[in-house]
Write a protein that holds these residues in place. Structure first.
Motif, mmCIF file in Angstrom:
data_model
loop_
_atom_site.group_PDB
_atom_site.id
_atom_site.type_symbol
_atom_site.label_atom_id
_atom_site.label_comp_id
_atom_site.label_asym_id
_atom_site.label_seq_id
_atom_site.Cartn_x
_atom_site.Cartn_y
_atom_site.Cartn_z
ATOM 1 N N GLY A 138 50.207 16.937 -20.552
ATOM 2 C CA GLY A 138 49.827 15.719 -21.258
ATOM 3 C C GLY A 138 48.581 15.612 -22.064
ATOM 4 O O GLY A 138 48.089 16.718 -22.339
ATOM 5 N N SER A 139 48.032 14.567 -21.884
ATOM 6 C CA SER A 139 46.477 14.631 -22.045
ATOM 7 C C SER A 139 45.621 14.654 -20.856
ATOM 8 O O SER A 139 44.476 14.343 -21.182
ATOM 9 C CB SER A 139 46.511 13.250 -23.151
ATOM 10 O OG SER A 139 46.582 11.733 -22.117
ATOM 11 N N LEU A 140 46.061 14.853 -20.133
ATOM 12 C CA LEU A 140 45.214 15.127 -18.786
ATOM 13 C C LEU A 140 44.865 16.629 -18.452
ATOM 14 O O LEU A 140 45.671 17.439 -18.505
ATOM 15 C CB LEU A 140 46.007 14.248 -17.682
ATOM 16 C CG LEU A 140 46.110 13.067 -17.877
ATOM 17 C CD1 LEU A 140 47.018 12.222 -16.699
ATOM 18 C CD2 LEU A 140 45.014 12.082 -17.986
ATOM 19 N N LYS A 141 43.850 16.707 -17.931
ATOM 20 C CA LYS A 141 43.068 17.971 -17.576
ATOM 21 C C LYS A 141 43.523 17.980 -16.070
ATOM 22 O O LYS A 141 42.758 17.412 -15.220
ATOM 23 C CB LYS A 141 41.690 18.093 -17.810
ATOM 24 C CG LYS A 141 41.090 19.393 -17.214
ATOM 25 C CD LYS A 141 39.555 19.657 -18.265
ATOM 26 C CE LYS A 141 38.691 18.439 -17.994
ATOM 27 N NZ LYS A 141 38.108 18.242 -16.651
ATOM 28 N N LYS A 142 43.761 19.377 -15.565
ATOM 29 C CA LYS A 142 44.311 19.421 -14.343
ATOM 30 C C LYS A 142 43.835 20.795 -13.745
ATOM 31 O O LYS A 142 43.891 21.878 -14.789
ATOM 32 C CB LYS A 142 45.921 19.275 -13.929
ATOM 33 C CG LYS A 142 46.073 17.552 -14.163
ATOM 34 C CD LYS A 142 45.563 16.670 -13.224
ATOM 35 C CE LYS A 142 46.212 15.343 -13.185
ATOM 36 N NZ LYS A 142 45.538 14.477 -12.410
ATOM 37 N N LYS A 143 43.787 21.316 -12.603
ATOM 38 C CA LYS A 143 43.749 22.647 -12.142
ATOM 39 C C LYS A 143 44.889 23.394 -12.275
ATOM 40 O O LYS A 143 45.909 22.672 -11.789
ATOM 41 C CB LYS A 143 43.155 22.728 -10.716
ATOM 42 C CG LYS A 143 41.753 22.316 -10.703
ATOM 43 C CD LYS A 143 41.045 22.416 -9.202
ATOM 44 C CE LYS A 143 39.662 22.097 -9.549
ATOM 45 N NZ LYS A 143 38.909 22.371 -7.963
ATOM 46 N N LEU A 144 45.024 24.335 -12.769
ATOM 47 C CA LEU A 144 46.201 25.082 -12.871
ATOM 48 C C LEU A 144 47.008 25.432 -11.565
ATOM 49 O O LEU A 144 48.153 25.211 -11.476
ATOM 50 C CB LEU A 144 45.971 26.302 -13.651
ATOM 51 C CG LEU A 144 47.041 27.372 -13.767
ATOM 52 C CD1 LEU A 144 48.336 26.987 -14.797
ATOM 53 C CD2 LEU A 144 46.723 28.773 -14.497
ATOM 54 N N LYS A 145 46.373 25.900 -10.630
ATOM 55 C CA LYS A 145 46.945 26.119 -9.244
ATOM 56 C C LYS A 145 47.618 25.002 -8.804
ATOM 57 O O LYS A 145 48.772 24.849 -7.852
ATOM 58 C CB LYS A 145 46.171 26.528 -8.171
ATOM 59 C CG LYS A 145 44.970 25.284 -7.774
ATOM 60 C CD LYS A 145 43.891 25.893 -6.752
ATOM 61 C CE LYS A 145 43.065 24.783 -6.422
ATOM 62 N NZ LYS A 145 41.697 25.380 -5.383
ATOM 63 N N GLU A 146 47.425 23.649 -9.098
ATOM 64 C CA GLU A 146 48.346 22.638 -8.658
ATOM 65 C C GLU A 146 49.923 22.569 -9.544
ATOM 66 O O GLU A 146 50.617 21.688 -8.818
ATOM 67 C CB GLU A 146 47.508 21.283 -8.983
ATOM 68 C CG GLU A 146 46.148 21.059 -8.331
ATOM 69 C CD GLU A 146 45.347 19.900 -8.687
ATOM 70 O OE1 GLU A 146 45.962 19.058 -9.411
ATOM 71 O OE2 GLU A 146 44.273 19.802 -8.218
ATOM 72 N N PHE A 147 49.858 23.265 -10.291
ATOM 73 C CA PHE A 147 51.269 23.246 -11.092
ATOM 74 C C PHE A 147 52.004 24.759 -11.232
ATOM 75 O O PHE A 147 51.876 25.497 -12.210
ATOM 76 C CB PHE A 147 51.127 22.569 -12.366
ATOM 77 C CG PHE A 147 50.422 21.226 -12.572
ATOM 78 C CD1 PHE A 147 51.376 20.349 -12.452
ATOM 79 C CD2 PHE A 147 49.319 21.248 -12.481
ATOM 80 C CE1 PHE A 147 51.152 18.888 -12.515
ATOM 81 C CE2 PHE A 147 48.764 19.617 -12.447
ATOM 82 C CZ PHE A 147 49.746 18.362 -12.727
ATOM 83 N N PRO A 148 52.346 25.278 -10.021
ATOM 84 C CA PRO A 148 52.718 26.466 -9.948
ATOM 85 C C PRO A 148 53.787 27.005 -11.098
ATOM 86 O O PRO A 148 53.869 28.227 -11.531
ATOM 87 C CB PRO A 148 53.364 26.833 -8.512
ATOM 88 C CG PRO A 148 53.481 25.242 -8.125
ATOM 89 C CD PRO A 148 52.546 24.565 -8.901
#
Length: 488
Positions: A138-148
């Motif tokens: 969405g509009s949030l920045k997250k670490k890719l590894k948290e979303f396989p």
């Protein structure tokens, strides 16, 4: 494109982005907040998310209210930002992997200052910042590894989307296509008569995947179309740094530059002009035969053409901020391209080439710009032997590949590394021709007389001791000994 035209397009882009109902995976608005590490993480996240959303770019825009999307202006100045003594852009580029294309631009809207960070989409690998990969949810920045599941989808996209198929410029009108692309050069290289009307021209370009019609009825120009036939690579933001640089130096180092030129046109459209420019800068040798003096090129023309074409074809377009470069010194010519080769540099002669950019390579071969598959490096080595030049060198320098042609040098003045390399490449060339290296063939390669065959024997021993050659038959009499590369 004029500077005022660029600013108008940038202002129009910002206004279109502000019309979106909310921030997206590939778009983030800021007022003034500046955190250098956060900017790097946003570049990673926006680049990876742009690939997931099939967008050519992601954007971080300062001076826009993220709730109302109203223009509020910003005090952020990317050109003045520094981390220690290092400029922000250099610092970010150093910590990104791979080094993708991104740029900061400033424009005024309603009298207020707006800064736009444009980020190229990820290609072939997720983009990391400080060894971490980020994504937008969405509009949030997250670490890719948290979303396989996102990571799996991203790798699927990389596998299915070659560089050539990606879009260099979207939503182009018919009249703009023929203005931006050197279409007569395509028809000339393809050996096809120029069509009588624009519709037939566009149809043919589309058949070659140089352009394609999009859902809005306009045209998209592919990376393949732009990199090969752009009239001006500067008109295609993500490709402008892929223009070929030619630099001629006064001596044998990079201290004093005589000339420097950056190519403007696409590779196919500008290739003959590029080779002509390079040849005009190359030194020549004066040869006297039958009382007639004449200048001959220092390096074989076909070898120059092949190495330059290889640099264009086999480069890694995912490495931002760097393009092919030809450097001419008093004693050598270096051809460097971004990216490390997909095969061992010691096996260039016997291993069929693997190209990252197969569509680009296929068209370049069809147009006769480079040799048929697998024969190019063989010809380079063969021609340098025919010209009695030192053996070419193929090396990996950092994350680049470099091929070097050397000016004529007497055997007595060659060092051990040069002698071993010449012996090794001579053996490779003989092997791929289904023949063997012998004392006699090496004498011919170096112009050694039969009376000095012991010199050739010493050269062979050096290469064997260095582990680059081995006898074909250990039991054979020394007089009939044959040699092959170490890997044969």
């Amino acid at each position: 494109m004029s500077s005022s035209s660029s600013l108008e397009k940038l202002a129009s882009l910002v206004r279109e982005l502000c019309k979106l109902p909310a921030e997206t995976e590939w778009l983030e608005f800021k007022r003034n907040r500046v955190d250098h590490e956060q900017i790097g993480e946003y570049i990673s996240a926006l680049s990876n998310s742009a690939a997931l959303c099939d967008r050519a770019h992601g954007y971080l825009v300062w001076g826009i209210d993220d709730a109302t999307h109203e223009v509020v202006g910003t005090t952020f100045d990317s050109s003045a930002a520094k981390i220690g003594n290092e400029e922000l852009e250099n610092w970010l580029l150093r910590l990104l992997s791979p080094k993708i294309n991104f740029s900061f631009s400033t424009v005024e809207l309603d009298g207020l200052r707006v800064v736009v960070l444009e980020v190229g989409r990820a290609y072939r690998h997720p983009v990391q910042f400080m060894h971490n990969e980020f994504i937008r949810i969405g509009s949030l920045k997250k670490k890719l590894k948290e979303f396989p599941e996102k990571e799996r989808e991203l790798w699927r996209i990389f596998d299915e989307t070659p560089f050539e198929a990606m879009i260099a410029r979207k939503d182009v009108r018919e009249e703009e296509v023929v203005t931006l692309l050197d279409y007569p050069a395509y028809f000339d290289l393809a050996g096809i008569p120029l069509p009588e009307n624009r519709a037939q021209i566009l149809e043919r370009l589309a058949a070659e995947s140089l352009i394609r019609r999009n859902g809005s009825g306009a045209w998209d120009i592919s990376n393949l179309g732009a990199i090969l036939f752009a009239k001006r690579l500067e008109d295609f933001g993500t490709l402008r740094r892929k223009a070929v640089r030619v630099i001629a130096y006064e001596g044998g180092n990079r201290i004093s530059t005589l000339k420097e030129q950056v190519g403007a046109r696409g590779y196919a459209a500008g290739f003959e002009g590029l080779i002509g420019y390079i040849n005009a800068l190359l030194p020549s040798n004066e040869v006297i035969g039958k009382a007639i003096r004449k200048d001959v090129p220092m390096y074989p023309d076909l070898a120059v053409r092949e190495l330059v074409a290889n640099a264009l074809i086999h480069q890694d377009f995912a490495l931002g901020g760097a393009g092919p470069m030809i450097e001419i010194f008093k004693d050598r010519m270096e051809v460097t391209n971004p990216g490390t080769p997909l095969i061992n540099v010691e096996r260039f002669l016997d291993t069929p080439p693997r190209s990252r950019n197969e569509g680009l390579a296929s068209l370049m071969r069809r147009f006769g710009i480079c040799e048929e598959r697998g024969s190019g490096v063989d010809k380079v080595v063969s021609l340098t032997e025919a010209y009695q030049l030192p053996a070419p060198e193929f090396a990996i320098v950092s994350d680049h590949t470099r091929a070097t042609l050397f000016a004529h040098k007497e055997l007595a003045k060659m060092d051990k590394i040069e002698r071993v390399r010449a012996c090794y490449l001579h053996a490779c060339l003989r092997y791929v021709q289904r023949e063997y290296m012998t004392n006699a063939t090496l004498r011919e390669r170096f112009g050694i007389t039969i009376q000095n065959s012991a010199t050739a024997s010493r050269l062979i021993k050096e290469a064997v001791d260095a582990g680059m050659l081995r006898p074909y038959d250990e039991a054979a009499p020394r007089k009939f000994m044959k040699y092959v590369p170490y890997w044969a």
